[in-house]
Design a protein around this motif. Sequence first.
Motif, PDB file in Angstrom:
ATOM      1  N   LEU A   1       0.846  -1.200   0.000  1.00 11.29           N
ATOM      2  CA  LEU A   1       0.000   0.000   0.000  1.00 11.29           C
ATOM      3  C   LEU A   1       0.886   1.258   0.000  1.00 11.29           C
ATOM      4  N   ALA A   2       1.937   1.221   0.803  1.00  6.97           N
ATOM      5  CA  ALA A   2       2.838   2.384   0.857  1.00  6.97           C
ATOM      6  C   ALA A   2       3.367   2.704  -0.537  1.00  6.97           C
ATOM      7  N   ASN A   3       3.605   1.655  -1.326  1.00 10.21           N
ATOM      8  CA  ASN A   3       4.130   1.870  -2.669  1.00 10.21           C
ATOM      9  C   ASN A   3       3.127   2.501  -3.613  1.00 10.21           C
ATOM     10  N   LYS A   4       1.864   2.440  -3.240  1.00  6.17           N
ATOM     11  CA  LYS A   4       0.841   3.038  -4.118  1.00  6.17           C
ATOM     12  C   LYS A   4       0.679   4.535  -3.871  1.00  6.17           C
ATOM     13  N   ILE A   5       1.342   5.018  -2.860  1.00  8.41           N
ATOM     14  CA  ILE A   5       1.159   6.428  -2.520  1.00  8.41           C
ATOM     15  C   ILE A   5       2.163   7.274  -3.281  1.00  8.41           C
ATOM     16  N   ALA A   6       1.660   8.357  -3.847  1.00 14.03           N
ATOM     17  CA  ALA A   6       2.542   9.235  -4.623  1.00 14.03           C
ATOM     18  C   ALA A   6       3.718   9.643  -3.753  1.00 14.03           C
ATOM     19  N   ALA A   7       4.910   9.257  -4.176  1.00 15.27           N
ATOM     20  CA  ALA A   7       6.071   9.461  -3.313  1.00 15.27           C
ATOM     21  C   ALA A   7       6.809  10.732  -3.688  1.00 15.27           C
ATOM     22  N   GLY A   8       7.570  11.238  -2.763  1.00 18.35           N
ATOM     23  CA  GLY A   8       8.375  12.422  -3.069  1.00 18.35           C
ATOM     24  C   GLY A   8       8.607  13.246  -1.830  1.00 18.35           C
ATOM     25  N   GLU A   9       9.490  14.181  -1.983  1.00 14.56           N
ATOM     26  CA  GLU A   9       9.899  15.039  -0.872  1.00 14.56           C
ATOM     27  C   GLU A   9       8.763  15.953  -0.447  1.00 14.56           C
ATOM     28  N   VAL A  10       8.581  16.100   0.854  1.00 17.45           N
ATOM     29  CA  VAL A  10       7.569  17.070   1.289  1.00 17.45           C
ATOM     30  C   VAL A  10       8.164  18.327   1.894  1.00 17.45           C
ATOM     31  N   VAL A  11       9.362  18.204   2.460  1.00 19.50           N
ATOM     32  CA  VAL A  11       9.902  19.378   3.150  1.00 19.50           C
ATOM     33  C   VAL A  11      10.844  20.137   2.217  1.00 19.50           C
ATOM     34  N   GLU A  12      10.364  21.251   1.750  1.00 15.02           N
ATOM     35  CA  GLU A  12      11.147  22.032   0.814  1.00 15.02           C
ATOM     36  C   GLU A  12      11.628  23.309   1.489  1.00 15.02           C
ATOM     37  N   ARG A  13      10.751  23.855   2.317  1.00  9.95           N
ATOM     38  CA  ARG A  13      11.048  25.128   2.977  1.00  9.95           C
ATOM     39  C   ARG A  13      10.144  25.243   4.212  1.00  9.95           C
ATOM     40  N   PRO A  14      10.357  26.267   5.033  1.00  8.41           N
ATOM     41  CA  PRO A  14       9.529  26.369   6.246  1.00  8.41           C
ATOM     42  C   PRO A  14       8.033  26.281   5.962  1.00  8.41           C
ATOM     43  N   ALA A  15       7.601  26.881   4.880  1.00 10.42           N
ATOM     44  CA  ALA A  15       6.156  26.870   4.603  1.00 10.42           C
ATOM     45  C   ALA A  15       5.638  25.450   4.393  1.00 10.42           C
ATOM     46  N   SER A  16       6.482  24.545   3.846  1.00  9.56           N
ATOM     47  CA  SER A  16       5.974  23.185   3.654  1.00  9.56           C
ATOM     48  C   SER A  16       5.822  22.470   4.997  1.00  9.56           C
ATOM     49  N   VAL A  17       6.683  22.810   5.962  1.00  4.39           N
ATOM     50  CA  VAL A  17       6.517  22.240   7.305  1.00  4.39           C
ATOM     51  C   VAL A  17       5.209  22.751   7.918  1.00  4.39           C
ATOM     52  N   VAL A  18       4.997  24.050   7.814  1.00  5.61           N
ATOM     53  CA  VAL A  18       3.779  24.632   8.370  1.00  5.61           C
ATOM     54  C   VAL A  18       2.548  23.974   7.737  1.00  5.61           C
ATOM     55  N   LYS A  19       2.606  23.761   6.447  1.00  5.29           N
ATOM     56  CA  LYS A  19       1.478  23.132   5.738  1.00  5.29           C
ATOM     57  C   LYS A  19       1.175  21.755   6.328  1.00  5.29           C
ATOM     58  N   GLU A  20       2.215  20.925   6.459  1.00  9.49           N
ATOM     59  CA  GLU A  20       1.980  19.564   6.967  1.00  9.49           C
ATOM     60  C   GLU A  20       1.473  19.592   8.403  1.00  9.49           C
ATOM     61  N   LEU A  21       2.029  20.482   9.216  1.00 10.22           N
ATOM     62  CA  LEU A  21       1.602  20.519  10.617  1.00 10.22           C
ATOM     63  C   LEU A  21       0.160  21.010  10.741  1.00 10.22           C
ATOM     64  N   LEU A  22      -0.188  21.995   9.925  1.00 11.57           N
ATOM     65  CA  LEU A  22      -1.576  22.480   9.958  1.00 11.57           C
ATOM     66  C   LEU A  22      -2.529  21.382   9.518  1.00 11.57           C
ATOM     67  N   GLU A  23      -2.149  20.648   8.495  1.00 12.19           N
ATOM     68  CA  GLU A  23      -3.013  19.569   8.015  1.00 12.19           C
ATOM     69  C   GLU A  23      -3.223  18.538   9.123  1.00 12.19           C
ATOM     70  N   ASN A  24      -2.154  18.202   9.837  1.00 12.97           N
ATOM     71  CA  ASN A  24      -2.291  17.243  10.932  1.00 12.97           C
ATOM     72  C   ASN A  24      -3.236  17.773  12.010  1.00 12.97           C
ATOM     73  N   SER A  25      -3.076  19.054  12.346  1.00  7.01           N
ATOM     74  CA  SER A  25      -3.923  19.631  13.389  1.00  7.01           C
ATOM     75  C   SER A  25      -5.381  19.631  12.950  1.00  7.01           C
ATOM     76  N   LEU A  26      -5.616  20.004  11.709  1.00 11.41           N
ATOM     77  CA  LEU A  26      -7.007  20.045  11.221  1.00 11.41           C
ATOM     78  C   LEU A  26      -7.580  18.630  11.158  1.00 11.41           C
ATOM     79  N   ASP A  27      -6.766  17.674  10.711  1.00 14.59           N
ATOM     80  CA  ASP A  27      -7.235  16.284  10.682  1.00 14.59           C
ATOM     81  C   ASP A  27      -7.560  15.787  12.096  1.00 14.59           C
ATOM     82  N   ALA A  28      -6.890  16.356  13.096  1.00 17.39           N
ATOM     83  CA  ALA A  28      -7.154  15.947  14.479  1.00 17.39           C
ATOM     84  C   ALA A  28      -8.336  16.705  15.072  1.00 17.39           C
ATOM     85  N   GLY A  29      -9.024  17.449  14.241  1.00 17.57           N
ATOM     86  CA  GLY A  29     -10.242  18.138  14.675  1.00 17.57           C
ATOM     87  C   GLY A  29      -9.989  19.436  15.417  1.00 17.57           C
TER      88      GLY A  29
END
Length: 643
Positions: free
Chosen positions: A11-39
């Motif tokens: 299943l992991a192999n079916k997920i579009a792979a690639g780098e997520v951390v490019e710059r500070p804004a990409s970290v903020v994006k991922e952290l915000l998504e986690n927080s929103l997903d956590a309600g």
Amino acid sequence: MSRIRLLPEALANKIAAGEVVERPASVVKELLENSLDAGARNLEITVQAGGKRLIRVLDDGEGMTPDDALLAFERHATSKIRRAEDLSCIHTLGFRGEALPSIAGVSRLLMETQAKGETVGTAVEIAGSRMAGVREIARAVGTTLTVRDLFFNVPARKKFLRADRTELGHVVNVVTQYALAHPEGRFALAGWGSGMFDFQAVESLRERLFQVFGAELLRQLVELEEDLPFVPGSPSPQGTGPGEKIRLHAFVSKPEVQKPNRQSLYFFVNRRMVRDRILMHALGEAYQRILPDGSFPVALVFIEMPYGEVDVNVHPSKTEVRFRRQSMIHDCLREAVRKALKEARPEAAFSIQPRGMEVEPPIASGARPESAPGLRPPTRRGSLPLQVGEPASVGPELPPGFQTSSGPAAAEALSSSDTGRDSSPPTCAAAELISGEQAEAIRTAASGTLSPAHIHPLGQIDDSFIVASDRGSLLIIDQHVAHERVLFEKVLGQRRGGRVESQRLLLPLIVELNPRQQILLDDLTPELNSCGFEVEPFGRRTLAVKALPADLGPSDCSRLLGELLEGVEKEAREVSLERLQEKIAASVACHAAIKVHTHLERSKMVWLIDELLKTRYPMTCPHGRPIILRYEKNEILKAFKRI
Ligand code: ADP
Ligand code: MG
């Protein structure tokens, strides 16, 4: 019991792979998504040095148990999907199980979390993927992620980070996008002086737009809401999404608003900001006969649909999607926007401004001198090709001006909340200043030496162009750009000579800024003040203008500042002081110059021609548009078959 599981390899192999951390804004994006997903409903974001030194996201979401807090840092560990089928029905912002381990690999990270119903919380410390400590803590339910020294162990990546201000700008964009998509949440961002913004939770999108962009922009937008039923007989969508319908809620600008770039176009699908050619194309078609080529509207489009209708596992950044019924979505958006625009304004007012009166499009940087001198009649507006990204490889042909840009920043950057531009006079926001060398080349290319003694104004065409004779030749002079050139050199000369004329206002003007503009303005203020403005911060994201350059009327001021900031932002790198002075002078000149459709007495025409010929570059305006068209005596004689 832990909720987080390791995904099986297949299943992991079916997920579009690639780098997520490019710059500070990409970290903020991922952290915000986690927080929103956590309600989470309360999100507080702090950054230092544009996020390079510190990023902290605090939420009041469901938190993690001690087991989950450790599991979360394993690659492909997620609580959001379990089986391959889940991939076709993603209902969370995240699902790859890669963000936390990736971020922990390139920073010093501290996670503090407390799950509902647990008696103790957990703190996990990791530095460059190495576990540095786990301890019990006491805290409220929720999670705080603190990410320090991004790329401390990858100097090559660190080198590519931009100035703090630029990185902060990207962070602002990301937080703003999520704030727009989640008006029910509070988003507070601190990272520049006393704090960038604090958007309290609100009931409606409209209120959130007001918080982010201000009343002025909101007034220029038409709101539309539609429920689009599925085509009867179509297979019922998998999963229960936000209903069995497609819901469209959008804010689109009225026809008179024209933006020089795509930065004010936002598309959200199931509360996820996306860059999508299909939606962009649909919007382009809706505005096709309404906006001139190369101009763009402001649009915020929110679409909600059953999760099974849209595939988000297309690209690691999760900002590209694939619709199951793309042509239906395309046509629905186009028709809904068309209808809303039609209702907002009677049909008759819809056409583009009369072609003949348009002024040449601005010459972009790298202007070609041969296109400007005045021996040929003007070419049609829009004949300059728009610089766009790679040609479309999938999807339909895009209408002029709406091609998607290749740069990821294109859809990302925050729009400015300045007022829209109306049809005349042409404003300067979209135009690039040309250099002295380019102007010189144009001057050299222009034939004949001009002398005021020989030029006799005969009258005006349409109260906009002065017609004059010059020893048997015919001159047509664009009065607005002619005056612009005169004022540009005057204002710049005064600034450089330290003799700026300024006028104090009885009542200060209050100008609204968006968060991005606020950062830019901090840098511009000293120079603006040296150019005859007197601007001071006035409360949160508003500016008080207490004095103006002598030639400028107060009514032009807020638009001028908006355009200036937009222009500086477009350059994307540090602007030299010299260039900034030119930009300010050009903006002042453009706004203070005689408008088109203004009747001029003969004495005024004589004065203007005199002043124009005293300038260094009488043939071109500061943005490279021609000022004078010249038809030689010989050409006229030839045309009448006299020679
Ligand atoms: P993904 O979001 O794709 O699942 P991440 O690496 O971003 O992967 O996060 C891993 C897991 O950690 C998530 O699935 C979630 O269960 C948990 N998690 C991360 N951040 C938070 C948070 N702020 N609140 C609660 N749980 C979180
Ligand atoms: Mg995540």
